[in-house]
Design a protein around this motif. Structure first.
Motif, PDB file in Angstrom:
ATOM      1  N   VAL A 274      -6.158  -4.468  -3.788  1.00  0.00           N
ATOM      2  CA  VAL A 274      -5.123  -3.554  -4.280  1.00  0.00           C
ATOM      3  C   VAL A 274      -4.808  -2.467  -3.257  1.00  0.00           C
ATOM      4  O   VAL A 274      -3.640  -2.192  -2.956  1.00  0.00           O
ATOM      5  CB  VAL A 274      -5.554  -2.924  -5.624  1.00  0.00           C
ATOM      6  CG1 VAL A 274      -4.627  -1.774  -6.005  1.00  0.00           C
ATOM      7  CG2 VAL A 274      -5.568  -3.978  -6.726  1.00  0.00           C
ATOM      8  N   LEU A 275      -5.832  -1.855  -2.700  1.00  0.00           N
ATOM      9  CA  LEU A 275      -5.607  -0.762  -1.750  1.00  0.00           C
ATOM     10  C   LEU A 275      -4.982  -1.260  -0.447  1.00  0.00           C
ATOM     11  O   LEU A 275      -4.192  -0.550   0.173  1.00  0.00           O
ATOM     12  CB  LEU A 275      -6.929  -0.038  -1.471  1.00  0.00           C
ATOM     13  CG  LEU A 275      -7.452   0.804  -2.639  1.00  0.00           C
ATOM     14  CD1 LEU A 275      -8.891   1.240  -2.376  1.00  0.00           C
ATOM     15  CD2 LEU A 275      -6.573   2.014  -2.882  1.00  0.00           C
ATOM     16  N   LEU A 276      -5.324  -2.476  -0.050  1.00  0.00           N
ATOM     17  CA  LEU A 276      -4.712  -3.047   1.148  1.00  0.00           C
ATOM     18  C   LEU A 276      -3.211  -3.253   0.936  1.00  0.00           C
ATOM     19  O   LEU A 276      -2.395  -2.905   1.798  1.00  0.00           O
ATOM     20  CB  LEU A 276      -5.392  -4.362   1.505  1.00  0.00           C
ATOM     21  CG  LEU A 276      -4.888  -5.053   2.780  1.00  0.00           C
ATOM     22  CD1 LEU A 276      -5.081  -4.153   3.993  1.00  0.00           C
ATOM     23  CD2 LEU A 276      -5.605  -6.383   2.973  1.00  0.00           C
ATOM     24  N   ILE A 277      -2.849  -3.808  -0.214  1.00  0.00           N
ATOM     25  CA  ILE A 277      -1.424  -4.021  -0.519  1.00  0.00           C
ATOM     26  C   ILE A 277      -0.688  -2.697  -0.612  1.00  0.00           C
ATOM     27  O   ILE A 277       0.422  -2.534  -0.082  1.00  0.00           O
ATOM     28  CB  ILE A 277      -1.278  -4.819  -1.830  1.00  0.00           C
ATOM     29  CG1 ILE A 277      -1.786  -6.248  -1.632  1.00  0.00           C
ATOM     30  CG2 ILE A 277       0.175  -4.836  -2.303  1.00  0.00           C
ATOM     31  CD1 ILE A 277      -1.894  -7.043  -2.909  1.00  0.00           C
ATOM     32  N   GLN A 278      -1.292  -1.713  -1.283  1.00  0.00           N
ATOM     33  CA  GLN A 278      -0.639  -0.410  -1.417  1.00  0.00           C
ATOM     34  C   GLN A 278      -0.434   0.255  -0.061  1.00  0.00           C
ATOM     35  O   GLN A 278       0.610   0.867   0.194  1.00  0.00           O
ATOM     36  CB  GLN A 278      -1.464   0.495  -2.332  1.00  0.00           C
ATOM     37  CG  GLN A 278      -1.408   0.096  -3.800  1.00  0.00           C
ATOM     38  CD  GLN A 278      -2.187   1.037  -4.686  1.00  0.00           C
ATOM     39  OE1 GLN A 278      -3.208   1.595  -4.275  1.00  0.00           O
ATOM     40  NE2 GLN A 278      -1.740   1.213  -5.913  1.00  0.00           N
TER      41      GLN A 278
END
Length: 208
Positions: A91-95
């Motif tokens: 999730v944090l990578l995509i964000q």
């Protein structure tokens, strides 16, 4: 709570990346041993929900941003902080890549705060209180504390980096997330109650 690029020196970012790599190694081993065709979709659904709640954030004076997290939710549902590490890394990578929320250089620190600190705090708070307070009060307090502690750790990291003053930074992050944690606690209870009512087979404590 997302730490952007430039808020932590690269040397310190490297330390958090080493922690992330080690955490992902053990999380991968956990996934191979514990995830099956029924639990993988649940992990994906929780990841989508966490992506949504973390996108609703507010700026915090002398801090970064305030938002719900979800680390405790994932860790308690799967009874494993490794699940939170996998979810939050994705999730944090995509964000960071596509929405400018958080930074690539700070990815290790953000996963450390929200997944490792949040996941472990939430899970072991729940385990410690469950026999004393009962299931749902323990779930609520675990989610609330996980959100608060993760925010305070983020503030400490930025103070070490020289980005924000320690006392004011911690006070700002803690104050906002103490209130945000109440909402997160309620939502965590609702999600776990719904799973227990409609799909109890997906909860780890009903499988062990």
């Amino acid at each position: 709570m997302h730490i952007p690029d430039g808020f932590i020196p690269l040397a310190q970012c490297a330390i958090y990346y080493v922690i992330l790599i080690v955490a992902l190694y053990f999380s991968g081993k956990w996934a191979r041993e514990n995830l099956d065709e029924k639990r993988i979709p649940l992990l994906a659904v929780l990841a989508a929900g966490i992506f949504a709640i973390m996108s609703m954030n507010i700026p915090i004076p002398f801090g970064t941003s305030g938002h719900m997290v979800g680390g405790a939710l994932v860790a308690i549902v799967f009874m494993a902080p490794e699940a939170a590490i996998l979810v939050f890394t994705a999730v944090l990578l995509i964000q960071a890549l596509f929405f400018g929320d958080g930074g690539i250089t700070a990815l290790g620190a953000n996963v450390f705060n929200m997944a490792i600190v949040g996941g472990f705090t939430g899970l072991f708070t729940y385990k410690g209180l469950n026999g004393i307070l009962g299931k749902y009060p323990s779930v609520f307090l675990a989610a609330w504390l996980a959100t608060l502690v993760a925010a305070v750790v983020a503030a400490i990291e930025m103070a070490i980096a020289g980005t924000f003053p320690l006392t004011v930074g911690i006070a700002s992050m803690a104050l906002y997330h103490a209130f945000i944690g109440i909402i997160e606690g309620v939502l965590t209870v609702i999600v776990i109650y719904a799973l227990e009512k409609f799909r109890p087979d997906l909860l780890a404590w009903n499988r062990d």
